[in-house]
Design a protein around this motif. Structure first.
Motif, PDB file in Angstrom:
ATOM      1  N   VAL A   5       0.669  -1.347   0.004  1.00 36.31           N
ATOM      2  CA  VAL A   5       0.018   0.052  -0.091  1.00 36.31           C
ATOM      3  C   VAL A   5       0.938   1.250  -0.098  1.00 36.31           C
ATOM      4  CG1 VAL A   5      -1.929   1.276   1.214  1.00 36.31           C
ATOM      5  CG2 VAL A   5      -1.812  -1.092   1.113  1.00 36.31           C
ATOM      6  N   GLU A   6       0.774   1.892  -1.078  1.00 38.32           N
ATOM      7  CA  GLU A   6       1.687   3.265  -1.338  1.00 38.32           C
ATOM      8  C   GLU A   6       0.712   4.536  -0.745  1.00 38.32           C
ATOM      9  OE1 GLU A   6       3.455   1.196  -5.331  1.00 38.32           O
ATOM     10  OE2 GLU A   6       1.452   2.212  -5.048  1.00 38.32           O
ATOM     11  N   SER A   7       1.382   5.459  -0.515  1.00 39.41           N
ATOM     12  CA  SER A   7       0.790   6.608  -0.117  1.00 39.41           C
ATOM     13  C   SER A   7       1.815   7.941  -0.145  1.00 39.41           C
ATOM     14  CB  SER A   7       0.288   6.791   1.502  1.00 39.41           C
ATOM     15  OG  SER A   7       1.283   6.423   2.155  1.00 39.41           O
ATOM     16  N   GLY A   8       1.429   9.230  -0.212  1.00 37.08           N
ATOM     17  CA  GLY A   8       2.292  10.139  -0.152  1.00 37.08           C
ATOM     18  C   GLY A   8       2.477  11.151  -1.476  1.00 37.08           C
ATOM     19  N   GLY A   9       1.640  10.669  -2.708  1.00 41.09           N
ATOM     20  CA  GLY A   9       1.610  11.273  -3.731  1.00 41.09           C
ATOM     21  C   GLY A   9       0.919  12.444  -3.943  1.00 41.09           C
ATOM     22  N   GLY A  10       0.938  13.217  -4.534  1.00 44.04           N
ATOM     23  CA  GLY A  10       0.190  14.518  -4.805  1.00 44.04           C
ATOM     24  C   GLY A  10       0.741  15.531  -5.697  1.00 44.04           C
ATOM     25  N   LEU A  85      11.850  18.471  -6.719  1.00 39.06           N
ATOM     26  CA  LEU A  85      11.195  17.908  -7.909  1.00 39.06           C
ATOM     27  C   LEU A  85      10.957  18.867  -9.180  1.00 39.06           C
ATOM     28  CD1 LEU A  85       8.591  16.431  -5.426  1.00 39.06           C
ATOM     29  CD2 LEU A  85      10.011  15.244  -7.264  1.00 39.06           C
ATOM     30  N   LYS A  86      11.128  18.348 -10.050  1.00 37.97           N
ATOM     31  CA  LYS A  86      11.209  18.774 -11.449  1.00 37.97           C
ATOM     32  C   LYS A  86       9.765  18.547 -12.048  1.00 37.97           C
ATOM     33  CE  LYS A  86      16.037  18.516 -11.720  1.00 37.97           C
ATOM     34  NZ  LYS A  86      17.164  17.868 -12.630  1.00 37.97           N
ATOM     35  N   PRO A  87       9.414  19.151 -13.198  1.00 37.56           N
ATOM     36  CA  PRO A  87       8.179  18.761 -14.009  1.00 37.56           C
ATOM     37  C   PRO A  87       8.392  17.232 -14.781  1.00 37.56           C
ATOM     38  CG  PRO A  87       8.594  20.864 -14.321  1.00 37.56           C
ATOM     39  CD  PRO A  87       9.575  20.440 -13.502  1.00 37.56           C
ATOM     40  N   GLU A  88       9.480  17.122 -14.943  1.00 31.93           N
ATOM     41  CA  GLU A  88       9.965  15.690 -15.617  1.00 31.93           C
ATOM     42  C   GLU A  88       9.957  14.563 -14.654  1.00 31.93           C
ATOM     43  OE1 GLU A  88      11.829  18.525 -15.799  1.00 31.93           O
ATOM     44  OE2 GLU A  88      13.908  17.980 -15.711  1.00 31.93           O
ATOM     45  N   ASP A  89       9.742  14.838 -13.231  1.00 28.47           N
ATOM     46  CA  ASP A  89       9.486  13.761 -12.199  1.00 28.47           C
ATOM     47  C   ASP A  89       8.072  13.381 -12.201  1.00 28.47           C
ATOM     48  OD1 ASP A  89      11.640  15.482 -10.281  1.00 28.47           O
ATOM     49  OD2 ASP A  89      12.165  13.664 -11.361  1.00 28.47           O
ATOM     50  N   THR A  90       7.276  14.020 -13.042  1.00 26.64           N
ATOM     51  CA  THR A  90       5.780  13.656 -13.036  1.00 26.64           C
ATOM     52  C   THR A  90       5.478  12.181 -13.328  1.00 26.64           C
ATOM     53  OG1 THR A  90       4.960  15.787 -13.298  1.00 26.64           O
ATOM     54  CG2 THR A  90       3.444  14.151 -13.850  1.00 26.64           C
ATOM     55  N   ARG A 106       9.812 -17.400  -2.846  1.00 33.60           N
ATOM     56  CA  ARG A 106      10.182 -16.070  -3.137  1.00 33.60           C
ATOM     57  C   ARG A 106       9.160 -15.522  -4.001  1.00 33.60           C
ATOM     58  NH1 ARG A 106      16.391 -14.989  -3.175  1.00 33.60           N
ATOM     59  NH2 ARG A 106      15.720 -12.760  -3.480  1.00 33.60           N
ATOM     60  N   ARG A 107       8.755 -14.261  -3.808  1.00 36.25           N
ATOM     61  CA  ARG A 107       7.799 -13.525  -4.607  1.00 36.25           C
ATOM     62  C   ARG A 107       8.275 -12.104  -4.802  1.00 36.25           C
ATOM     63  NH1 ARG A 107       6.153 -17.621  -5.587  1.00 36.25           N
ATOM     64  NH2 ARG A 107       3.913 -18.553  -4.826  1.00 36.25           N
ATOM     65  N   ASN A 108       7.862 -11.560  -5.858  1.00 35.65           N
ATOM     66  CA  ASN A 108       7.818 -10.303  -6.518  1.00 35.65           C
ATOM     67  C   ASN A 108       6.555  -9.687  -6.313  1.00 35.65           C
ATOM     68  OD1 ASN A 108       8.057  -7.979  -8.791  1.00 35.65           O
ATOM     69  ND2 ASN A 108      10.251  -8.210  -7.621  1.00 35.65           N
ATOM     70  N   ALA A 109       6.551  -8.507  -5.872  1.00 34.31           N
ATOM     71  CA  ALA A 109       5.154  -7.936  -5.750  1.00 34.31           C
ATOM     72  C   ALA A 109       5.200  -6.403  -6.204  1.00 34.31           C
ATOM     73  CB  ALA A 109       4.376  -8.083  -4.516  1.00 34.31           C
ATOM     74  N   TRP A 110       3.776  -5.697  -6.842  1.00 32.59           N
ATOM     75  CA  TRP A 110       3.961  -4.341  -6.867  1.00 32.59           C
ATOM     76  C   TRP A 110       2.998  -3.711  -5.986  1.00 32.59           C
ATOM     77  CZ3 TRP A 110       7.251  -1.835 -10.395  1.00 32.59           C
ATOM     78  CH2 TRP A 110       8.161  -2.741 -11.071  1.00 32.59           C
ATOM     79  N   GLY A 111       3.002  -2.500  -5.935  1.00 33.92           N
ATOM     80  CA  GLY A 111       2.037  -1.664  -5.337  1.00 33.92           C
ATOM     81  C   GLY A 111       0.988  -1.094  -6.565  1.00 33.92           C
ATOM     82  N   GLN A 112       0.193  -0.458  -6.001  1.00 32.24           N
ATOM     83  CA  GLN A 112      -0.955  -0.156  -7.105  1.00 32.24           C
ATOM     84  C   GLN A 112      -0.650   1.443  -7.596  1.00 32.24           C
ATOM     85  OE1 GLN A 112      -1.028   0.566  -3.976  1.00 32.24           O
ATOM     86  NE2 GLN A 112      -1.903   2.453  -3.545  1.00 32.24           N
ATOM     87  N   GLY A 113       0.473   1.903  -7.200  1.00 32.07           N
ATOM     88  CA  GLY A 113       0.766   3.190  -7.608  1.00 32.07           C
ATOM     89  C   GLY A 113       0.223   4.201  -7.064  1.00 32.07           C
ATOM     90  N   THR A 114       1.108   5.482  -6.872  1.00 38.24           N
ATOM     91  CA  THR A 114       0.612   6.717  -6.490  1.00 38.24           C
ATOM     92  C   THR A 114       0.965   7.636  -7.506  1.00 38.24           C
ATOM     93  OG1 THR A 114       0.681   8.180  -4.431  1.00 38.24           O
ATOM     94  CG2 THR A 114       2.495   6.787  -4.717  1.00 38.24           C
ATOM     95  N   GLN A 115       0.290   8.860  -7.742  1.00 38.26           N
ATOM     96  CA  GLN A 115       0.507   9.811  -8.681  1.00 38.26           C
ATOM     97  C   GLN A 115       1.293  10.959  -8.150  1.00 38.26           C
ATOM     98  OE1 GLN A 115      -0.516  10.035 -12.237  1.00 38.26           O
ATOM     99  NE2 GLN A 115       0.895  11.807 -12.171  1.00 38.26           N
ATOM    100  N   VAL A 116       2.269  11.482  -8.704  1.00 36.14           N
ATOM    101  CA  VAL A 116       2.985  12.420  -8.470  1.00 36.14           C
ATOM    102  C   VAL A 116       2.970  13.449  -9.694  1.00 36.14           C
ATOM    103  CG1 VAL A 116       5.389  13.246  -8.036  1.00 36.14           C
ATOM    104  CG2 VAL A 116       4.482  11.347  -6.843  1.00 36.14           C
ATOM    105  N   THR A 117       2.601  14.809  -9.432  1.00 37.53           N
ATOM    106  CA  THR A 117       2.511  15.684 -10.421  1.00 37.53           C
ATOM    107  C   THR A 117       3.165  16.808  -9.887  1.00 37.53           C
ATOM    108  OG1 THR A 117       0.167  14.979 -10.990  1.00 37.53           O
ATOM    109  CG2 THR A 117       1.038  17.091 -11.851  1.00 37.53           C
ATOM    110  N   VAL A 118       4.285  17.272 -10.783  1.00 36.97           N
ATOM    111  CA  VAL A 118       5.014  18.444 -10.536  1.00 36.97           C
ATOM    112  C   VAL A 118       4.666  19.620 -11.624  1.00 36.97           C
ATOM    113  CG1 VAL A 118       7.338  19.310 -10.036  1.00 36.97           C
ATOM    114  CG2 VAL A 118       6.846  16.972  -9.790  1.00 36.97           C
ATOM    115  N   SER A 119       3.971  20.570 -11.194  1.00 35.36           N
ATOM    116  CA  SER A 119       3.438  21.568 -11.968  1.00 35.36           C
ATOM    117  C   SER A 119       3.246  22.800 -11.067  1.00 35.36           C
ATOM    118  CB  SER A 119       2.413  21.246 -12.536  1.00 35.36           C
ATOM    119  OG  SER A 119       1.737  22.165 -13.311  1.00 35.36           O
ATOM    120  N   SER A 120       3.387  24.031 -11.913  1.00 40.68           N
ATOM    121  CA  SER A 120       3.422  25.387 -11.263  1.00 40.68           C
ATOM    122  C   SER A 120       1.532  25.726 -11.619  1.00 40.68           C
ATOM    123  CB  SER A 120       4.466  26.303 -11.690  1.00 40.68           C
ATOM    124  OG  SER A 120       4.281  26.428 -13.084  1.00 40.68           O
TER     125      SER A 120
END
Length: 120
Positions: A5-10, A85-90, A106-120
């Motif tokens: 479970v990911e969090s912290g994007g925005g 952060l830079k716009p290209e980090d979006t 052994r298992r490899n697992a992925w989270g669902q993803g969290t959106q990061v948007t860098v913009s003025s």
């Protein structure tokens, strides 16, 4: 089963900071590598940073000196501190882990993803 479970994007302005978190749970005996990937709009998923169970870290050249990966093994959590952060980090940022389950698989697992948007 392994859950992430990911969090912290925005949304953040250029030059700003964000901290992403990823909590790993489930039938886990131990966690090996923990890492972050990202997928910019219209592009393929790419490596950002990784941290081994031994404490070694590795970064993509594009984020070196700006991003810091860390992990709290007691909490089965990995963090990504993103500064300058830079716009290209979006991108959508994904957590990825390699674990050994309680069934010693052994298992490899992925989270669902969290959106990061860098913009003025």
């Amino acid at each position: 089963q392994v859950q992430l479970v990911e969090s912290g994007g925005g949304l953040v302005q250029p030059g700003g900071s964000l901290r992403l978190s990823c909590v790993v749970s489930g039938n886990i005996f131990s966690i090996y590598d923990m890492g972050w990937y990202r997928q910019p709009p219209g592009k393929q998923r790419e490596f950002v940073a990784a941290a081994t169970s031994g404490g070694s870290t590795n970064y993509a050249d594009s984020v070196k000196g700006r991003f810091t990966i860390s992990r709290d093994n007691a909490k089965n959590t990995v963090y990504l501190q993103m500064n300058g952060l830079k716009p290209e980090d979006t991108a959508v940022y994904y957590c990825n882990v390699n674990v050994l389950t309680t069934r010693r698989e052994r298992r490899n697992a992925w989270g669902q993803g969290t959106q990061v948007t860098v913009s003025s």
